[in-house]
Write a protein that holds these residues in place. Structure first.
Motif, PDB file in Angstrom:
ATOM      1  N   THR A 127       1.161  -1.161   0.103  1.00  0.00           N
ATOM      2  CA  THR A 127      -0.330   0.225  -0.351  1.00  0.00           C
ATOM      3  C   THR A 127       0.863   1.303  -0.020  1.00  0.00           C
ATOM      4  O   THR A 127       0.757   2.230  -0.810  1.00  0.00           O
ATOM      5  CB  THR A 127      -0.354   0.328   1.082  1.00  0.00           C
ATOM      6  OG1 THR A 127      -1.578  -0.863   1.344  1.00  0.00           O
ATOM      7  CG2 THR A 127      -1.679   1.578   1.614  1.00  0.00           C
ATOM      8  N   VAL A 146      -4.080   6.317   6.270  1.00  0.00           N
ATOM      9  CA  VAL A 146      -5.276   6.538   6.078  1.00  0.00           C
ATOM     10  C   VAL A 146      -5.701   8.389   7.360  1.00  0.00           C
ATOM     11  O   VAL A 146      -6.499   9.159   7.008  1.00  0.00           O
ATOM     12  CB  VAL A 146      -6.163   6.351   7.756  1.00  0.00           C
ATOM     13  CG1 VAL A 146      -7.036   6.269   7.964  1.00  0.00           C
ATOM     14  CG2 VAL A 146      -6.789   4.558   7.293  1.00  0.00           C
ATOM     15  N   GLU A 176      -9.690   7.399   4.378  1.00  0.00           N
ATOM     16  CA  GLU A 176     -10.286   6.286   4.104  1.00  0.00           C
ATOM     17  C   GLU A 176     -11.276   5.460   2.504  1.00  0.00           C
ATOM     18  O   GLU A 176     -11.268   4.608   2.560  1.00  0.00           O
ATOM     19  CB  GLU A 176     -11.164   6.270   5.617  1.00  0.00           C
ATOM     20  CG  GLU A 176     -11.039   6.262   6.644  1.00  0.00           C
ATOM     21  CD  GLU A 176     -11.928   5.532   7.185  1.00  0.00           C
ATOM     22  OE1 GLU A 176     -12.907   5.418   7.308  1.00  0.00           O
ATOM     23  OE2 GLU A 176     -11.900   5.477   8.903  1.00  0.00           O
ATOM     24  N   GLN A 177     -11.246   7.237   2.244  1.00  0.00           N
ATOM     25  CA  GLN A 177     -12.238   6.752   0.643  1.00  0.00           C
ATOM     26  C   GLN A 177     -11.199   6.335  -0.155  1.00  0.00           C
ATOM     27  O   GLN A 177     -10.046   5.995  -0.654  1.00  0.00           O
ATOM     28  CB  GLN A 177     -12.797   7.716   0.129  1.00  0.00           C
ATOM     29  CG  GLN A 177     -11.444   9.063  -0.376  1.00  0.00           C
ATOM     30  CD  GLN A 177     -11.471   9.981   0.337  1.00  0.00           C
ATOM     31  OE1 GLN A 177     -11.452   9.735   1.755  1.00  0.00           O
ATOM     32  NE2 GLN A 177     -10.772  11.160   0.040  1.00  0.00           N
ATOM     33  N   THR A 178     -12.019   5.328  -0.464  1.00  0.00           N
ATOM     34  CA  THR A 178     -11.636   4.399  -1.965  1.00  0.00           C
ATOM     35  C   THR A 178     -11.282   5.552  -3.022  1.00  0.00           C
ATOM     36  O   THR A 178     -12.506   6.458  -3.438  1.00  0.00           O
ATOM     37  CB  THR A 178     -11.924   2.949  -2.346  1.00  0.00           C
ATOM     38  OG1 THR A 178     -11.910   2.166  -1.585  1.00  0.00           O
ATOM     39  CG2 THR A 178     -11.451   2.551  -3.241  1.00  0.00           C
ATOM     40  N   ARG A 179     -10.828   6.020  -3.841  1.00  0.00           N
ATOM     41  CA  ARG A 179     -10.679   6.603  -5.205  1.00  0.00           C
ATOM     42  C   ARG A 179     -10.166   5.768  -6.522  1.00  0.00           C
ATOM     43  O   ARG A 179      -9.550   4.695  -6.021  1.00  0.00           O
ATOM     44  CB  ARG A 179      -9.903   7.976  -4.936  1.00  0.00           C
ATOM     45  CG  ARG A 179      -8.411   7.469  -4.377  1.00  0.00           C
ATOM     46  CD  ARG A 179      -7.654   8.983  -3.698  1.00  0.00           C
ATOM     47  NE  ARG A 179      -7.809   7.962  -2.615  1.00  0.00           N
ATOM     48  CZ  ARG A 179      -7.423   9.097  -1.316  1.00  0.00           C
ATOM     49  NH1 ARG A 179      -7.255  10.127  -1.230  1.00  0.00           N
ATOM     50  NH2 ARG A 179      -7.359   8.577   0.185  1.00  0.00           N
ATOM     51  N   THR A 234      -8.115   1.925  -9.222  1.00  0.00           N
ATOM     52  CA  THR A 234      -8.657   2.121  -7.521  1.00  0.00           C
ATOM     53  C   THR A 234      -7.645   1.897  -6.865  1.00  0.00           C
ATOM     54  O   THR A 234      -6.744   1.248  -6.661  1.00  0.00           O
ATOM     55  CB  THR A 234      -9.793   1.478  -7.654  1.00  0.00           C
ATOM     56  OG1 THR A 234     -10.051   0.099  -7.284  1.00  0.00           O
ATOM     57  CG2 THR A 234     -11.091   1.572  -7.841  1.00  0.00           C
ATOM     58  N   SER A 266      -6.917   2.119  -2.002  1.00  0.00           N
ATOM     59  CA  SER A 266      -7.738   2.257  -0.976  1.00  0.00           C
ATOM     60  C   SER A 266      -6.555   2.540   0.065  1.00  0.00           C
ATOM     61  O   SER A 266      -5.628   1.164  -0.282  1.00  0.00           O
ATOM     62  CB  SER A 266      -8.635   1.500  -0.931  1.00  0.00           C
ATOM     63  OG  SER A 266      -8.920   0.490  -0.438  1.00  0.00           O
ATOM     64  N   ASN A 316      -6.139  -0.144   2.416  1.00  0.00           N
ATOM     65  CA  ASN A 316      -6.405  -1.807   2.430  1.00  0.00           C
ATOM     66  C   ASN A 316      -6.371  -2.365   1.093  1.00  0.00           C
ATOM     67  O   ASN A 316      -5.907  -3.898   1.246  1.00  0.00           O
ATOM     68  CB  ASN A 316      -7.533  -1.736   2.878  1.00  0.00           C
ATOM     69  CG  ASN A 316      -8.139  -2.156   4.063  1.00  0.00           C
ATOM     70  OD1 ASN A 316      -7.078  -2.635   5.155  1.00  0.00           O
ATOM     71  ND2 ASN A 316      -9.555  -1.525   4.895  1.00  0.00           N
ATOM     72  N   THR A 317      -5.615  -1.744   0.209  1.00  0.00           N
ATOM     73  CA  THR A 317      -4.676  -2.245  -1.131  1.00  0.00           C
ATOM     74  C   THR A 317      -4.231  -3.555  -0.881  1.00  0.00           C
ATOM     75  O   THR A 317      -3.797  -4.503  -1.503  1.00  0.00           O
ATOM     76  CB  THR A 317      -4.611  -1.577  -1.894  1.00  0.00           C
ATOM     77  OG1 THR A 317      -5.421  -0.447  -2.401  1.00  0.00           O
ATOM     78  CG2 THR A 317      -4.036  -2.341  -3.516  1.00  0.00           C
TER      79      THR A 317
END
Length: 368
Positions: A88, A187, A192-195, A291, A293, A295-296
């Motif tokens: 990440t 974060v 937190e948003q996935t983009r 995308t 995030s 958490n990737t």
């Protein structure tokens, strides 16, 4: 005589091996069904070929990250649970650099440096794909590697170095703490948003590749970079003094110390090479998926560990083979099961192989 020998063999088969035989029989049935579908036209050959291609793409991503994890284990002798968050880290640092470079004169610096966290810009505005911003994406790949290396070296200096002789369990627990710290730091900075950070991949219309008339440029680029990195890693391990030292340390660290190998220098290079591969894997997976995030890497960690275990813990070549097998298994299984269940196929295949070869495909072969 043959019947008696067969009976003696069957009485020696363990319960685990019987379970493996059942799984093997199930795999045989699936392969026969696959052949039937292809022959009867229930499954188009072009569709099946696309599954294989996607398996290669996904497998190379897992293999790159797994090679880095395997090197860390082989040299430092601990399972680094923060490896997924290093993936990440590479993704965020690399794409931040790509946005900073590619968005110059288009969007505000604050929006670019935070990867559109404030919705002030977008991949469409920056024309963020390989044909629209090739220099920015190329620079991003390099920054992903360098940024991940710097983070990994800082973690080693602050945490792992002083625990070098503490054993595998304390280091493993420390790596869990490092993983959480890295994740929440990302974060805190990016949110937190996935983009979505890239536009859809451009395609090349051609008649050269048999499985499709339209080749996704992002996927093709990932395959070329992944194969190139693996060839470079092989040459480094087999044809350089550093590679010889790394293999010697992986086989017997005490003997390597006695023979005068500079172990701390080898450890430093292990972090540099392993983290570099991992950071680029994180960057490339976002290039392919579009995308990003926090958490990737975490979502990839289980597959990365599976690849290392499947190939043989400590073997770089095993990790690469394991990654490719997992990528192919998850995609080919789409013939029978929905997409959100495909990881089950990879783990079942891993169990099947470990039943008959508990040490993994390349088990017993350290680093090389």
């Amino acid at each position: 005589m043959a019947l008696a020998a067969g009976r003696r063999y069957l009485t020696g088969v363990t319960i685990e091996q019987w379970f493996g035989i059942v799984l093997l029989a199930g795999l045989g049935v699936l392969l026969l069904d696959l052949a039937r579908r292809l022959v009867l036209g229930d499954l188009r050959f072009g569709t099946f070929s696309l599954f294989l291609w996607r398996g290669l793409v996904d497998g190379l991503i897992v293999a790159l990250a797994a090679a880095g994890l395997s090197m860390t284990y082989a040299i430092l002798k601990f399972a680094n649970f923060s490896h997924g968050d290093l993936v990440t880290t590479g993704a965020f640092t690399g794409w931040t650099a790509a946005y900073v470079v590619g968005g110059t004169g288009v969007a505000e610096f604050g929006s670019r440096i935070l990867l559109n966290a404030n919705r002030g810009t977008s991949a469409r505005e920056l024309d963020m794909h390989l044909f629209g911003a090739p220099i920015a994406i190329g620079i991003g790949l390099l920054v992903a590697a360098v940024g991940t290396i710097l983070v990994a070296l800082a973690i080693d200096r602050l945490v792992y170095r002083r625990m070098r002789n503490a054993g595998g369990i304390p280091l493993l627990i420390a790596s869990v703490g490092v993983a959480l710290a890295l994740r929440y730091l990302i974060v805190f900075v990016y949110g937190e948003q996935t983009r979505g950070v890239t536009r859809s991949s451009p395609s090349l219309e051609h008649g050269l590749v048999f499985w499709t008339d339209s080749l996704h440029v992002h996927q093709f680029t990932l395959v070329v970079i992944g194969v190139t990195l693996m060839i470079a890693l092989h040459l480094l391990l087999q044809h350089t003094k550093l590679g010889t030292s790394m293999r010697a340390m992986a086989d017997n660290r005490d003997l390597a110390l006695v023979t005068g190998i500079p172990t701390e220098r080898v450890i430093l290079m292990t972090w540099i090479i392993g983290a570099g591969l991992t950071g680029m894997a994180g960057y490339l997976v976002v290039l392919e998926q579009g995308t990003l995030s926090f958490n990737t890497g975490w979502f990839l960690l289980l597959l990365i560990f599976s690849a290392v275990i499947l190939g043989g813990i400590g073997s770089v070549y095993g990790a690469i083979a394991g990654g490719l097998i997992i990528g192919l298994a998850t995609n080919v299984s789409l013939v029978w099961i929905p997409g959100d269940l495909t990881n089950v196929a990879a783990f079942t295949l891993m169990i099947l192989i470990l039943i008959f070869r508990p040490s993994g495909i390349f088990g017993g072969v350290e680093t090389a």
